[in-house]
Enzyme design. Structure first.
Site, PDB file in Angstrom:
ATOM      1  N   TYR A 187     -23.165 101.483   6.569  1.00  0.00           N
ATOM      2  CA  TYR A 187     -22.477 100.809   7.663  1.00  0.00           C
ATOM      3  C   TYR A 187     -23.187 100.943   9.006  1.00  0.00           C
ATOM      4  O   TYR A 187     -23.068 100.064   9.855  1.00  0.00           O
ATOM      5  CB  TYR A 187     -21.051 101.356   7.801  1.00  0.00           C
ATOM      6  CG  TYR A 187     -20.169 101.108   6.612  1.00  0.00           C
ATOM      7  CD1 TYR A 187     -19.259 100.052   6.604  1.00  0.00           C
ATOM      8  CD2 TYR A 187     -20.226 101.922   5.491  1.00  0.00           C
ATOM      9  CE1 TYR A 187     -18.431  99.825   5.511  1.00  0.00           C
ATOM     10  CE2 TYR A 187     -19.404 101.700   4.387  1.00  0.00           C
ATOM     11  CZ  TYR A 187     -18.508 100.649   4.405  1.00  0.00           C
ATOM     12  OH  TYR A 187     -17.704 100.421   3.311  1.00  0.00           O
ATOM     13  N   GLU A 212     -15.062  93.571   8.760  1.00  0.00           N
ATOM     14  CA  GLU A 212     -13.650  93.492   9.145  1.00  0.00           C
ATOM     15  C   GLU A 212     -13.473  93.243  10.639  1.00  0.00           C
ATOM     16  O   GLU A 212     -12.608  93.838  11.281  1.00  0.00           O
ATOM     17  CB  GLU A 212     -12.910  94.746   8.702  1.00  0.00           C
ATOM     18  CG  GLU A 212     -12.912  94.938   7.201  1.00  0.00           C
ATOM     19  CD  GLU A 212     -11.999  96.068   6.725  1.00  0.00           C
ATOM     20  OE1 GLU A 212     -11.383  96.730   7.580  1.00  0.00           O
ATOM     21  OE2 GLU A 212     -11.902  96.254   5.501  1.00  0.00           O
ATOM     22  N   GLU A 261     -16.025  96.124  -0.633  1.00  0.00           N
ATOM     23  CA  GLU A 261     -15.334  97.414  -0.786  1.00  0.00           C
ATOM     24  C   GLU A 261     -14.225  97.192  -1.802  1.00  0.00           C
ATOM     25  O   GLU A 261     -13.527  96.176  -1.760  1.00  0.00           O
ATOM     26  CB  GLU A 261     -14.693  97.908   0.517  1.00  0.00           C
ATOM     27  CG  GLU A 261     -15.605  98.468   1.561  1.00  0.00           C
ATOM     28  CD  GLU A 261     -14.827  98.951   2.788  1.00  0.00           C
ATOM     29  OE1 GLU A 261     -13.583  99.069   2.708  1.00  0.00           O
ATOM     30  OE2 GLU A 261     -15.459  99.183   3.827  1.00  0.00           O
TER      31      GLU A 261
END
Length: 436
Positions: free
Chosen positions: A81, A150, A252
């Protein structure tokens, strides 16, 4: 003599780098599928890998330990990430390449991500994203870049979607202008019921492919314990994905509300129910933390107040990885039985065209059609009066954005979970700075 020795050293170094980069075949996209350079279809068996909020790909020794065990697990991809583009990643990328493991890496950081509350796409963000691309484009096992994770976590935030798409447009243009390999640029989305399938369709829509994402990742945690395609809702996800013209996969997954995790969903994703449409999944996550999603630990937990080297939040972040039982073995056993064959690139002719750009919907999708994308430096204006569109904070989110609580899914990855949403955010008024 010195000059000759120096020349030989440089040649050896170049050879070593070439060997590193040639350890695995490159992967590219054709239509809705990923393919190895030999034409075999690639299906993702991935792991979310973010040991700390810093860069996990600069510690070669740790990467080697983890890559070895991931190989035994059956993984062929990791998702990271946050990285430091100034770091030396060659050792870690080599370790993972030698294990047949590819990298999906997010381009943003905590400071440069696209923020749905103060939405912009500016030069600072562009430069930071470009630095990550510069750092990882040379590795053959770089599979793809995420433009964001997100960013849109509630149904009233979809006006940020054109900024996601603008960022993808500009980073693809940067990649091509630098002559880099066409490593795909995509997006990782929270699973929000009111935005299905509008978000995925919008990011892929339009006749200008240079403005569209190259792949779509979904963070979904609906399949929990004993379940099936219907009761889990995966049949709906399948239906929504049928008309998407780019690869789609679970960026995910791995619900942990039913313990232990049995990973039965992998049989659906990598089996005949879904493997015609989906390209696999990334399991959340490698390291055990307070959220109890970990597949391994580096030692027993300690008090969260302990301050020590390689310990954050009460958990060791470095050391010999020890499988968490029985979750690790359950996933290992599940993957060992799943070997989707797919289709050969030479026998595959893409037939799915870009979806129509969705119209706005009451109480859900707020972007009306194929709007002009913002230019670099443009800001989405949020006001409390006089805006043309109203959004509410009452959307139903699933996956990692599902719970508006004080507990987030993970501390190291910097996910966009919304904690403690206040009533003051209800009926937020948002307006474009460009004409719809």
């Amino acid at each position: 003599m010195f000059s000759k020795s120096l020349t030989q050293a440089v040649l050896l170094a170049c050879l070593a780098i070439s060997t590193v980069h040639a350890a695995v075949p490159q992967i590219s996209i054709k239509g809705t599928k990923f393919f190895y350079s030999n034409g075999t279809q690639y299906f993702m068996k991935g792991i979310a890998y973010q040991l700390t909020q810093a860069d996990p790909l600069i510690d070669t020794e740790q990467c080697q330990r983890d890559a070895d065990l991931m190989g035994q697990l059956g993984a062929n991809a990791i998702r990271v990430y946050h990285v430091d583009p100034a770091g030396d990643h060659t050792g870690c990328m080599t370790a993972f390449a030698n294990a047949g493991i590819y990298l999906l890496v997010d381009l943003d950081t905590f400071e440069t991500d696209i923020d749905p509350f103060r939405t912009s796409w500016n030069q600072t963000q562009f430069d930071a994203f470009a630095e990550v691309m510069d750092a990882f484009h040379t590795y053959d096992n770089t599979l793809g870049f995420f433009i964001g994770n997100e960013v849109i976590a509630l149904n009233n935030q979809s006006l940020a979607a054109p900024y996601i798409k603008a960022a993808a447009r500009d980073m693809k243009s940067y990649r091509d202008s630098k002559g880099y390999r066409k490593i795909p640029v995509g997006y990782s989305a929270a699973d929000i019921a009111e935005l299905r399938p509008m978000l995925q369709d919008y990011l892929a829509c339009g006749t200008n492919t240079s403005e569209a994402i190259d792949f779509f990742g979904l963070n979904a945690y609906e399949w929990c314990g004993p379940n099936d395609m219907k009761t889990s809702g995966y049949n709906r996800l399948n239906t929504f994905a049928e008309n998407l013209n780019v690869p789609i996969f679970f960026s995910e997954t791995g619900c942990n509300t039913v313990r232990p995790r049995d990973f039965q969903d992998q049989g659906a994703i990598l089996g005949p129910d879904m493997d015609e449409i989906w390209s696999g999944a990334i399991i959340y996550e490698w390291i055990e933390e307070a959220n109890n999603y970990g597949l391994i630990s580096y030692g027993p937990p300690v008090s969260a107040t302990v301050v020590a080297s390689d310990i954050e939040g009460g958990f060791s972040r470095r050391g010999t990885p020890t499988p968490v039982a029985p979750d690790f073995t359950n996933l290992q056993n599940a993957w060992a039985t799943l070997h989707p064959k797919g289709v050969a690139s030479s026998a595959y002719t893409p037939s799915v065209t870009p979806p129509a750009c969705p119209s706005s919907t009451a109480g859900g999708w707020l972007v009306n059609g194929n709007v002009a994308l913002p230019s670099l430096g443009q800001v989405l204006q949020a006001t409390t009066t006089g805006a043309s569109v109203t959004g509410t904070a009452t959307g139903t989110a699933t996956g990692s954005a599902a719970s508006a609580s004080s507990t987030t899914k993970g501390s190291a990855n910097g996910g966009k979970e919304i904690a403690g949403m206040s009533a003051g955010l209800v009926a937020v008024m948002l307006g474009f700075m460009w004409f719809l």
